[in-house]
Enzyme design. Structure first.
Site, PDB file in Angstrom:
ATOM      1  N   ARG A 105     -19.278 -15.469 -13.305  1.00 35.36           N
ATOM      2  CA  ARG A 105     -19.184 -16.526 -12.288  1.00 35.36           C
ATOM      3  C   ARG A 105     -20.202 -17.593 -12.637  1.00 35.36           C
ATOM      4  NH1 ARG A 105     -19.026 -12.918  -7.746  1.00 35.36           N
ATOM      5  NH2 ARG A 105     -18.361 -11.448  -9.311  1.00 35.36           N
ATOM      6  N   ASN A 121     -15.939   3.450   2.391  1.00 35.92           N
ATOM      7  CA  ASN A 121     -16.594   3.092   1.119  1.00 35.92           C
ATOM      8  C   ASN A 121     -17.741   4.015   0.693  1.00 35.92           C
ATOM      9  OD1 ASN A 121     -14.780   1.099   0.562  1.00 35.92           O
ATOM     10  ND2 ASN A 121     -15.943  -0.501   1.573  1.00 35.92           N
ATOM     11  N   TYR A 166     -10.021   4.407  -8.617  1.00 30.82           N
ATOM     12  CA  TYR A 166      -9.903   4.384  -7.151  1.00 30.82           C
ATOM     13  C   TYR A 166      -9.384   3.050  -6.631  1.00 30.82           C
ATOM     14  CZ  TYR A 166     -14.407   1.896  -7.089  1.00 30.82           C
ATOM     15  OH  TYR A 166     -15.414   0.984  -7.287  1.00 30.82           O
ATOM     16  N   GLY A 167      -9.206   2.079  -7.508  1.00 36.02           N
ATOM     17  CA  GLY A 167      -8.672   0.797  -7.060  1.00 36.02           C
ATOM     18  C   GLY A 167      -8.013   0.080  -8.229  1.00 36.02           C
ATOM     19  N   MET A 211      -7.884  -3.687  -8.618  1.00 35.84           N
ATOM     20  CA  MET A 211      -8.078  -5.073  -8.187  1.00 35.84           C
ATOM     21  C   MET A 211      -7.423  -6.094  -9.113  1.00 35.84           C
ATOM     22  SD  MET A 211      -9.583  -4.812  -5.256  1.00 35.84           S
ATOM     23  CE  MET A 211      -9.708  -6.545  -4.914  1.00 35.84           C
ATOM     24  N   TYR A 263       0.845  -1.197   0.000  1.00 38.47           N
ATOM     25  CA  TYR A 263       0.000   0.000   0.000  1.00 38.47           C
ATOM     26  C   TYR A 263       0.879   1.245   0.000  1.00 38.47           C
ATOM     27  CZ  TYR A 263      -4.273   2.644   0.926  1.00 38.47           C
ATOM     28  OH  TYR A 263      -5.343   3.501   0.818  1.00 38.47           O
ATOM     29  N   LYS A 300     -18.680  -8.581   3.029  1.00 35.30           N
ATOM     30  CA  LYS A 300     -17.551  -7.881   3.666  1.00 35.30           C
ATOM     31  C   LYS A 300     -17.271  -8.559   5.007  1.00 35.30           C
ATOM     32  CE  LYS A 300     -15.858  -4.036   2.681  1.00 35.30           C
ATOM     33  NZ  LYS A 300     -14.619  -3.977   1.906  1.00 35.30           N
ATOM     34  N   VAL A 304     -17.858  -0.468  -2.539  1.00 38.58           N
ATOM     35  CA  VAL A 304     -17.955   0.888  -3.094  1.00 38.58           C
ATOM     36  C   VAL A 304     -18.967   0.885  -4.254  1.00 38.58           C
ATOM     37  CG1 VAL A 304     -16.717   2.773  -4.233  1.00 38.58           C
ATOM     38  CG2 VAL A 304     -15.572   1.449  -2.462  1.00 38.58           C
ATOM     39  N   ARG A 341     -17.576  -9.316 -12.719  1.00 41.97           N
ATOM     40  CA  ARG A 341     -16.885 -10.488 -13.285  1.00 41.97           C
ATOM     41  C   ARG A 341     -17.883 -11.633 -13.417  1.00 41.97           C
ATOM     42  NH1 ARG A 341     -11.261 -11.952 -10.707  1.00 41.97           N
ATOM     43  NH2 ARG A 341     -12.364 -11.958  -8.709  1.00 41.97           N
TER      44      ARG A 341
HETATM   45  N1  LIG Z   1      -9.131   5.100  -3.505  1.00 45.06           N
HETATM   46  C1  LIG Z   1      -9.859   5.044  -2.399  1.00 45.06           C
HETATM   47  O1  LIG Z   1      -9.941   5.996  -1.639  1.00 45.06           O
HETATM   48  C2  LIG Z   1     -10.588   3.784  -2.087  1.00 45.06           C
HETATM   49  C3  LIG Z   1     -11.573   3.749  -1.092  1.00 45.06           C
HETATM   50  C4  LIG Z   1     -12.269   2.560  -0.895  1.00 45.06           C
HETATM   51  C5  LIG Z   1     -11.959   1.437  -1.641  1.00 45.06           C
HETATM   52  N2  LIG Z   1     -10.959   1.523  -2.561  1.00 45.06           N
HETATM   53  C6  LIG Z   1     -10.605   0.393  -3.433  1.00 45.06           C
HETATM   54  O2  LIG Z   1     -11.769   0.012  -4.113  1.00 45.06           O
HETATM   55  C7  LIG Z   1     -11.708  -1.365  -4.412  1.00 45.06           C
HETATM   56  C8  LIG Z   1     -12.964  -2.018  -3.865  1.00 45.06           C
HETATM   57  O3  LIG Z   1     -12.959  -1.915  -2.458  1.00 45.06           O
HETATM   58  P1  LIG Z   1     -14.146  -2.546  -1.601  1.00 45.06           P
HETATM   59  O4  LIG Z   1     -13.894  -2.375  -0.169  1.00 45.06           O
HETATM   60  O5  LIG Z   1     -15.406  -2.052  -2.181  1.00 45.06           O
HETATM   61  O6  LIG Z   1     -13.874  -4.070  -1.984  1.00 45.06           O
HETATM   62  P2  LIG Z   1     -14.701  -5.388  -1.878  1.00 45.06           P
HETATM   63  O7  LIG Z   1     -16.082  -5.134  -1.413  1.00 45.06           O
HETATM   64  O8  LIG Z   1     -13.838  -6.354  -1.191  1.00 45.06           O
HETATM   65  O9  LIG Z   1     -14.822  -5.810  -3.424  1.00 45.06           O
HETATM   66  C9  LIG Z   1     -13.729  -6.202  -4.177  1.00 45.06           C
HETATM   67  C10 LIG Z   1     -14.112  -6.112  -5.648  1.00 45.06           C
HETATM   68  O10 LIG Z   1     -12.974  -6.375  -6.449  1.00 45.06           O
HETATM   69  C11 LIG Z   1     -13.291  -7.391  -7.418  1.00 45.06           C
HETATM   70  N3  LIG Z   1     -12.097  -8.165  -7.699  1.00 45.06           N
HETATM   71  C12 LIG Z   1     -11.399  -8.940  -6.847  1.00 45.06           C
HETATM   72  N4  LIG Z   1     -10.336  -9.478  -7.469  1.00 45.06           N
HETATM   73  C13 LIG Z   1     -10.387  -9.040  -8.750  1.00 45.06           C
HETATM   74  C14 LIG Z   1      -9.568  -9.253  -9.898  1.00 45.06           C
HETATM   75  N5  LIG Z   1      -8.487 -10.015  -9.837  1.00 45.06           N
HETATM   76  N6  LIG Z   1      -9.930  -8.647 -11.053  1.00 45.06           N
HETATM   77  C15 LIG Z   1     -11.021  -7.875 -11.111  1.00 45.06           C
HETATM   78  N7  LIG Z   1     -11.834  -7.616 -10.063  1.00 45.06           N
HETATM   79  C16 LIG Z   1     -11.516  -8.203  -8.896  1.00 45.06           C
HETATM   80  C17 LIG Z   1     -14.368  -8.215  -6.748  1.00 45.06           C
HETATM   81  O11 LIG Z   1     -15.089  -8.888  -7.724  1.00 45.06           O
HETATM   82  P3  LIG Z   1     -15.527 -10.428  -7.557  1.00 45.06           P
HETATM   83  O12 LIG Z   1     -16.758 -10.426  -6.707  1.00 45.06           O
HETATM   84  O13 LIG Z   1     -15.784 -10.818  -8.947  1.00 45.06           O
HETATM   85  O14 LIG Z   1     -14.391 -11.145  -6.889  1.00 45.06           O
HETATM   86  C18 LIG Z   1     -15.189  -7.101  -6.075  1.00 45.06           C
HETATM   87  O15 LIG Z   1     -16.028  -6.470  -6.999  1.00 45.06           O
HETATM   88  C19 LIG Z   1     -10.422  -1.879  -3.779  1.00 45.06           C
HETATM   89  O16 LIG Z   1      -9.416  -1.840  -4.754  1.00 45.06           O
HETATM   90  C20 LIG Z   1     -10.144  -0.841  -2.707  1.00 45.06           C
HETATM   91  O17 LIG Z   1      -8.783  -0.776  -2.351  1.00 45.06           O
HETATM   92  C21 LIG Z   1     -10.290   2.655  -2.797  1.00 45.06           C
END
Ligand SMILES: NC(=O)c1ccc[n+]([C@@H]2O[C@H](COP(=O)([O-])OP(=O)(O)OC[C@H]3O[C@@H](n4cnc5c(N)ncnc54)[C@H](OP(=O)(O)O)[C@@H]3O)[C@@H](O)[C@H]2O)c1
Length: 360
Positions: free
Chosen positions: A195, A144, A265-266, A268, A64, A349, A173, A193
């Site tokens: 499934r 989120n 913002y991410g 993944m 990170y 989550k 998010v 994605r």
């Molecule tokens: N920039 C910021 O301030 C900020 C704030 C909040 C969150 N974030 C980022 O936003 C993202 C989502 O966070 P969250 O807490 O909402 O996460 P979350 O609920 O855990 O969801 C993760 C998401 O990522 C997808 N994913 C996982 N592995 C993947 C891959 N290899 N390729 C494509 N998609 C994949 C999952 O899809 P599946 O269901 O298909 O596995 C799911 O839609 C993360 O990257 C997090 O770090 C950033």
């Protein structure tokens, strides 16, 4: 009740990052003694719940942007209840429910982080939240929903019937983006994605219930479904929200209208964000990044932040937005919780509860 000023000793179980690496190899659960004296501006919190977010995992892995000095307590957001306040604290009272205002690791006396049972914080580092919102809603409020809210407000002016497109739409998010858009009259195109068919059906049903207008899988997109969807719209999306990167981000960009905006913002997929050259030049696309930690630092206790928190709490209370499904784990079972959070295609989550009785 046991007062800190008395000789009474309180111990706190907390999850420590000993080294950067594979989470369950470098995390350790330890007891520490909670200091029995508060300085004048400090507050003692009984932490109630704290989620496991992807950024927490990245922080533990050492990938990170922020690397805490080790050893450090893991976790970056959560909800707690005030147990005791220092002599000069005026704006907070015992019994209030609060969330962490910033993940300001330098100001937490016990080390850092939120995966712990008790926390000593500076009074300026917490925000009061109403007790009528659920504990899970409060524990997951700071990151989120705020990220979804800011990305929809701060980059383009969206009006009723405008269209946005996003990938990772079933992420926490993404689910807030869908719900806020629904409430604000904005249409959403949501990429998920692929499934197994029955899981896909369930997920599509869930996102539709939240208010998603159009849902397609990355696989449908590759077969040309997105082109057909875009042709059917009066106007193409103004805004694209990207948490995946790679090929998926390139297609978000290509779906935008002239002078559209993509906000990342991410990452993944762990692939770089792709902006196709033609779109950058001829469509004059603008690309931004959004980082909630930076926004929280810049707007810490500002009126904008307080307005947003109040509005989101009101939405949660009225059921306008719902928290994504959550699975609760007692903090001492953190290894199971972390392993579950690392699984692909998870449906909830993972949230740590600090008191086992709150698990039910
Ligand atoms: N920039 C910021 O301030 C900020 C704030 C909040 C969150 N974030 C980022 O936003 C993202 C989502 O966070 P969250 O807490 O909402 O996460 P979350 O609920 O855990 O969801 C993760 C998401 O990522 C997808 N994913 C996982 N592995 C993947 C891959 N290899 N390729 C494509 N998609 C994949 C999952 O899809 P599946 O269901 O298909 O596995 C799911 O839609 C993360 O990257 C997090 O770090 C950033």
């Amino acid at each position: 009740m046991c007062q800190l000023s008395n000789v009474c000793k309180r111990s706190s179980y907390q999850v420590i990052i000993n080294d950067f690496g594979k989470p369950n190899e470098v995390l350790e659960g330890v007891y520490v003694e909670v200091p029995n004296k508060l300085s004048s501006n400090q507050i003692l919190l009984k932490v109630l719940m704290s989620p496991i977010n992807p950024s927490d995992i990245n922080m533990i892995e050492g990938t990170y942007h922020i690397k805490p000095s080790l050893p450090a307590v893991a976790g970056n957001e959560g909800v707690g209840e005030i147990l005791e306040v220092g002599g000069a604290v005026q704006d907070h009272q015992v019994g209030e429910r609060v969330i962490y205002s910033v993940a300001d690791r330098s100001q937490c006396q016990l080390g850092a982080g939120t995966w712990r049972q008790f926390s000593i914080v500076n009074e300026t580092n917490i925000i009061k939240v109403p007790s009528n919102i659920s504990l899970i809603g409060a524990a997951t409020l700071a990151v989120n929903p705020c990220t979804a809210y800011r990305m929809l407000k701060d980059f383009v002016k969206l009006k009723t019937d405008d269209v946005i497109i996003q990938n990772g739409s079933n992420s926490a998010v993404g689910q807030y983006i869908i719900q806020l858009c629904k409430y604000w009259g904005i249409k959403t195109i949501n990429i998920i994605r692929g499934r197994q068919e029955d899981e896909k059906e369930q997920l599509v049903g869930h996102l539709q219930n939240l208010g998603a207008d159009i849902i397609l899988t990355e696989e449908d997109r590759k077969k040309g479904a997105l082109k057909d969807i875009l042709k059917s719209l009066p106007e193409k999306p103004k805004l694209a929200l990207n948490c995946v990167g790679g090929d998926s981000s390139a297609h978000l960009v290509n779906s935008l209208r002239q002078k559209g905006v993509i906000v990342t913002y991410g990452g993944m997929s762990k692939r770089p964000v792709m902006i196709p050259t033609g779109a950058a030049i001829f469509k004059q696309i603008t690309a931004h990044g959004y980082w909630n930690t930076e926004w929280m630092k810049d707007y810490k206790n500002s009126p904008e932040r307080m307005e947003m928190i109040t509005e989101l709490c009101d939405y949660l209370d009225k059921g306008i937005i719902k928290t994504p499904k959550a699975e609760l784990f007692y903090i001492k079972d953190f290894k199971t919780a972390v392993s579950e959070s690392l699984k692909e295609f998870k449906t909830s989550k993972k949230v740590l509860v600090m008191d086992e009785t709150l698990k039910c």
